[in-house]
Scaffold this motif. Structure first.
Motif, PDB file in Angstrom:
ATOM      1  N   THR A   1       0.848  -1.329   0.029  1.00 35.54           N
ATOM      2  CA  THR A   1      -0.046  -0.048   0.140  1.00 35.54           C
ATOM      3  C   THR A   1       0.827   1.129   0.011  1.00 35.54           C
ATOM      4  O   THR A   1       0.626   2.230  -0.740  1.00 35.54           O
ATOM      5  CB  THR A   1      -1.041  -0.087   1.234  1.00 35.54           C
ATOM      6  N   HIS A   2       1.838   1.436   0.777  1.00 37.47           N
ATOM      7  CA  HIS A   2       2.638   2.264   0.901  1.00 37.47           C
ATOM      8  C   HIS A   2       3.511   2.775  -0.602  1.00 37.47           C
ATOM      9  O   HIS A   2       3.433   3.856  -0.892  1.00 37.47           O
ATOM     10  CB  HIS A   2       4.045   2.235   2.063  1.00 37.47           C
ATOM     11  N   MET A   3       4.103   1.829  -1.051  1.00 38.45           N
ATOM     12  CA  MET A   3       4.854   2.047  -2.355  1.00 38.45           C
ATOM     13  C   MET A   3       3.843   2.321  -3.434  1.00 38.45           C
ATOM     14  O   MET A   3       4.333   3.188  -4.315  1.00 38.45           O
ATOM     15  CB  MET A   3       5.561   0.721  -2.758  1.00 38.45           C
ATOM     16  N   LEU A   4       2.670   1.796  -3.249  1.00 37.38           N
ATOM     17  CA  LEU A   4       1.692   2.420  -4.452  1.00 37.38           C
ATOM     18  C   LEU A   4       1.371   3.609  -4.287  1.00 37.38           C
ATOM     19  O   LEU A   4       1.293   4.298  -5.270  1.00 37.38           O
ATOM     20  CB  LEU A   4       0.608   1.340  -4.431  1.00 37.38           C
ATOM     21  N   GLU A   5       1.171   4.187  -3.233  1.00 41.95           N
ATOM     22  CA  GLU A   5       0.814   5.539  -2.571  1.00 41.95           C
ATOM     23  C   GLU A   5       1.905   6.459  -3.210  1.00 41.95           C
ATOM     24  O   GLU A   5       1.776   7.764  -3.443  1.00 41.95           O
ATOM     25  CB  GLU A   5       0.452   5.906  -1.395  1.00 41.95           C
ATOM     26  N   ARG A   6       3.239   5.918  -3.169  1.00 40.98           N
ATOM     27  CA  ARG A   6       4.167   6.909  -3.650  1.00 40.98           C
ATOM     28  C   ARG A   6       4.670   6.757  -5.080  1.00 40.98           C
ATOM     29  O   ARG A   6       5.493   7.278  -5.640  1.00 40.98           O
ATOM     30  CB  ARG A   6       5.775   6.170  -3.201  1.00 40.98           C
ATOM     31  N   GLY A   7       3.728   5.868  -5.893  1.00 43.55           N
ATOM     32  CA  GLY A   7       3.953   6.107  -7.227  1.00 43.55           C
ATOM     33  C   GLY A   7       4.647   4.820  -7.672  1.00 43.55           C
ATOM     34  O   GLY A   7       4.949   4.960  -9.064  1.00 43.55           O
ATOM     35  N   PHE A   8       5.050   3.986  -7.110  1.00 41.06           N
ATOM     36  CA  PHE A   8       5.836   2.867  -7.543  1.00 41.06           C
ATOM     37  C   PHE A   8       4.956   2.011  -8.289  1.00 41.06           C
ATOM     38  O   PHE A   8       3.742   1.688  -8.031  1.00 41.06           O
ATOM     39  CB  PHE A   8       6.626   2.123  -6.514  1.00 41.06           C
ATOM     40  N   ALA A   9       5.457   1.352  -9.492  1.00 39.59           N
ATOM     41  CA  ALA A   9       4.860  -0.030  -9.863  1.00 39.59           C
ATOM     42  C   ALA A   9       5.209  -1.332  -9.108  1.00 39.59           C
ATOM     43  O   ALA A   9       6.284  -1.476  -8.760  1.00 39.59           O
ATOM     44  CB  ALA A   9       5.339  -0.003 -11.360  1.00 39.59           C
ATOM     45  N   VAL A  10       4.097  -1.816  -8.481  1.00 40.38           N
ATOM     46  CA  VAL A  10       4.659  -2.787  -7.307  1.00 40.38           C
ATOM     47  C   VAL A  10       3.995  -4.027  -7.722  1.00 40.38           C
ATOM     48  O   VAL A  10       3.090  -4.303  -8.478  1.00 40.38           O
ATOM     49  CB  VAL A  10       3.906  -2.280  -6.231  1.00 40.38           C
ATOM     50  N   ARG A  11       4.779  -5.244  -7.321  1.00 46.13           N
ATOM     51  CA  ARG A  11       4.123  -6.558  -7.589  1.00 46.13           C
ATOM     52  C   ARG A  11       4.374  -7.384  -6.394  1.00 46.13           C
ATOM     53  O   ARG A  11       5.548  -7.203  -5.619  1.00 46.13           O
ATOM     54  CB  ARG A  11       4.763  -7.533  -8.749  1.00 46.13           C
ATOM     55  N   LEU A  12       3.640  -8.429  -6.191  1.00 47.35           N
ATOM     56  CA  LEU A  12       3.710  -9.174  -4.964  1.00 47.35           C
ATOM     57  C   LEU A  12       4.441 -10.575  -5.497  1.00 47.35           C
ATOM     58  O   LEU A  12       3.904 -11.150  -6.586  1.00 47.35           O
ATOM     59  CB  LEU A  12       2.404  -9.510  -4.537  1.00 47.35           C
ATOM     60  N   LEU A  13       5.459 -11.132  -4.740  1.00 53.72           N
ATOM     61  CA  LEU A  13       6.146 -12.319  -5.169  1.00 53.72           C
ATOM     62  C   LEU A  13       5.905 -13.105  -3.982  1.00 53.72           C
ATOM     63  O   LEU A  13       6.395 -12.570  -3.036  1.00 53.72           O
ATOM     64  CB  LEU A  13       7.441 -11.960  -5.759  1.00 53.72           C
ATOM     65  N   THR A  14       5.868 -14.366  -4.066  1.00 53.25           N
ATOM     66  CA  THR A  14       5.934 -15.258  -2.930  1.00 53.25           C
ATOM     67  C   THR A  14       7.036 -16.268  -3.105  1.00 53.25           C
ATOM     68  O   THR A  14       7.621 -16.588  -4.323  1.00 53.25           O
ATOM     69  CB  THR A  14       4.503 -16.267  -2.973  1.00 53.25           C
ATOM     70  N   ASP A  15       7.153 -17.151  -2.281  1.00 57.38           N
ATOM     71  CA  ASP A  15       8.622 -18.032  -2.351  1.00 57.38           C
ATOM     72  C   ASP A  15       8.302 -19.211  -3.323  1.00 57.38           C
ATOM     73  O   ASP A  15       9.080 -19.819  -3.940  1.00 57.38           O
ATOM     74  CB  ASP A  15       8.751 -18.812  -0.900  1.00 57.38           C
ATOM     75  N   GLU A  16       7.043 -19.338  -3.512  1.00 59.08           N
ATOM     76  CA  GLU A  16       6.657 -20.218  -4.890  1.00 59.08           C
ATOM     77  C   GLU A  16       6.889 -19.773  -6.287  1.00 59.08           C
ATOM     78  O   GLU A  16       6.772 -20.564  -7.163  1.00 59.08           O
ATOM     79  CB  GLU A  16       5.209 -20.829  -4.694  1.00 59.08           C
ATOM     80  N   GLY A  17       7.281 -18.482  -6.286  1.00 55.11           N
ATOM     81  CA  GLY A  17       7.544 -18.037  -7.431  1.00 55.11           C
ATOM     82  C   GLY A  17       6.214 -17.343  -8.278  1.00 55.11           C
ATOM     83  O   GLY A  17       6.335 -17.047  -9.469  1.00 55.11           O
ATOM     84  N   SER A  18       4.956 -17.499  -7.656  1.00 57.46           N
ATOM     85  CA  SER A  18       3.896 -16.864  -8.141  1.00 57.46           C
ATOM     86  C   SER A  18       4.018 -15.427  -7.802  1.00 57.46           C
ATOM     87  O   SER A  18       4.263 -14.493  -7.001  1.00 57.46           O
ATOM     88  CB  SER A  18       2.742 -17.305  -7.355  1.00 57.46           C
TER      89      SER A  18
END
Length: 457
Positions: free
Chosen positions: A286-303
């Motif tokens: 949430t914080h990085m999106l509010e600052r204008g970053f393009a964000v992605r979520l990555l898990t240990d399984e590689g998804s």
């Protein structure tokens, strides 16, 4: 009666039939029926005509109520609205129910109830009095859950009863709605992160335009273009005015890595280490999106979430808004994985320059610490929040064990800004300590016995 959602349904197609209606006899109705049969048998054996008439009256009354109630032709429509449909854990949502009488008859006394999972609270029930033809009734109730997840609400049920209380029939609507309870988030302090370009906000950097008004090759002059942008060499070559390419802001990137390995966490429940990591990942996203970053979520399984593009990052701001909801929905239902390592996540990260990397790790053995250390190579900046299982198992006042400090040291030597997380730690304070102003230092007893330098470098 007809029950439908969102439109009305005629109950002439009810598969329950009269047998199901007889099954709706209440205790009073069954008692009357049994008493009537017993009185009739006794009257026949004793030859008492008056007792027989009483017995028939007692037995027929419940059957008449069942028949009348079964043949009642109400047509009602129901709808449900959630406000909001996505809430943080521990917050309340309001559910609005609306019932419309679309028939030409007045309804009788109705009891409306909605099915909700037990974690959201007790099952709500409402008594609706006479509803005129074309009329409607609105009711609402609140739900709340301290556990994140996706919860199905419904179906709505209407219960009819006769004036004597002999029979009760239930009709169900078919529609469901879903309430998404996302992890709690906390506001984080704004830090100056490595790799930012001044003048374009914390989440933007300069790059050559690849599409749009500024193309990668000179284009033809358009009315309103600045004459100072005319590319004279291309103009002489093509015989017409050509405008040179220019730089435009591009969104900086951030990957939030969540370690979900089952073997990396001990305990369960809202206060467990895993839930802290999930909540921390949600706060960072949430914080990085509010600052204008393009964000992605990555898990240990590689998804990777959202995963629209080849590298997993959303492009435009509108896509980021949609991706934010998708990532929060993913965190709402994320669970432990059965994997034992971080190699799949490492394979995803080594494919390109990832910009900023924020990771939430559970227990790291020597092998997985080495894998995590290699993740830093393709990132401009990296910070890791490490939740050691032994620290969480021993409680709030425990000091970190030496092996945990060694793993933090190895991560720091690889270029990570590594922060140990103990029970009771607040992410906002650790986030501030990991920044340049805090120099990444943790006070003694707050999760680390040694300082670290650099901070998000």
């Amino acid at each position: 009666m007809a029950a439908g959602a969102p439109g009305p349904v005629d109950d002439s197609d009810d598969k329950g039939g009269l047998r199901a209606a007889l099954g709706g006899l209440t205790t009073r109705g069954r008692s009357f029926l049994a008493a009537g049969v017993a009185a009739a048998v006794c009257a026949y054996a004793l030859g008492q005509g008056d007792l027989l008439r009483v017995g028939l009256l007692l037995a027929v009354l419940p059957l008449v109520c069942v028949t009348v109630l079964y043949r009642t032709r109400y047509r009602v429509a129901g709808s449900r609205r959630l406000s909001p449909s996505r809430v943080p854990a521990g917050s309340e949502a309001r559910v609005h129910l609306r019932m419309d009488n679309v028939s030409r008859l007045h309804t009788g006394l109705l009891m409306l109830q909605d099915r909700v999972p037990y974690v959201l609270g007790p099952r709500p029930r409402f008594v609706l009095d006479l509803v005129e033809p074309g009329g409607m009734r609105e009711v609402s109730y609140r739900v709340r859950s301290d556990l994140r997840g996706r919860y199905a609400l419904g179906p709505l049920q209407l219960q009819l009863s006769d004036p004597f209380g002999m029979c009760e029939l239930t009709r169900s609507f078919s529609a469901y709605d879903t309430l998404v309870v996302v992890p709690r988030t906390e506001p984080l302090p704004v830090l100056r992160l490595g790799g930012d370009a001044s003048g374009y906000g914390d989440g933007r950097q300069h790059s050559l335009a690849l599409a749009g008004e500024d193309d990668i090759i000179p284009r033809g002059y358009r009315h309103g273009d600045d004459l100072r942008r005319v590319h004279w060499r291309s103009t002489a070559r093509y015989g017409e005015l050509m405008v040179r390419r220019e730089e435009q802001p591009q969104r900086a990137r951030c990957t939030v890595l969540l370690d979900t390995r089952r073997i990396a966490y001990d305990g369960a429940g809202p206060g467990s280490a895993f839930e802290w990591a999930v909540s921390g990942a949600a706060s960072a996203l949430t914080h990085m999106l509010e600052r204008g970053f393009a964000v992605r979520l990555l898990t240990d399984e590689g998804s990777v979430v959202p995963g629209e593009s080849a590298d997993g990052f959303a492009g435009s701001a509108q896509e980021s808004a949609e991706s934010a909801g998708l990532m929060m929905d993913t965190l709402a239902v994320v669970d432990h994985s059965d994997g034992g390592g971080l190699s799949r996540a490492h394979d995803v990260l080594r494919g390109s320059n990832e910009g900023l990397l924020v990771a939430f790790f559970g227990d790291l053995d020597e092998e997985q610490t080495a894998v995590a250390a290699r993740m830093r190579q393709r990132s401009r900046g990296a910070v890791a929040f490490v939740l050691d299982g032994d620290d969480w198992a021993r409680g709030l006042e425990a000091a970190p064990l030496a092996p945990a400090s060694d793993r933090l040291r190895l991560l720091r030597e690889a270029g990570w800004t590594a922060m140990a997380v103990c029970p009771g730690d607040e992410l906002a304070r650790l986030w501030q300590q990991a920044g340049p102003e805090g120099s990444g230092a943790q006070p003694s007893g707050a999760g680390s016995t040694t300082g670290l330098s650099g901070g998000w470098s």
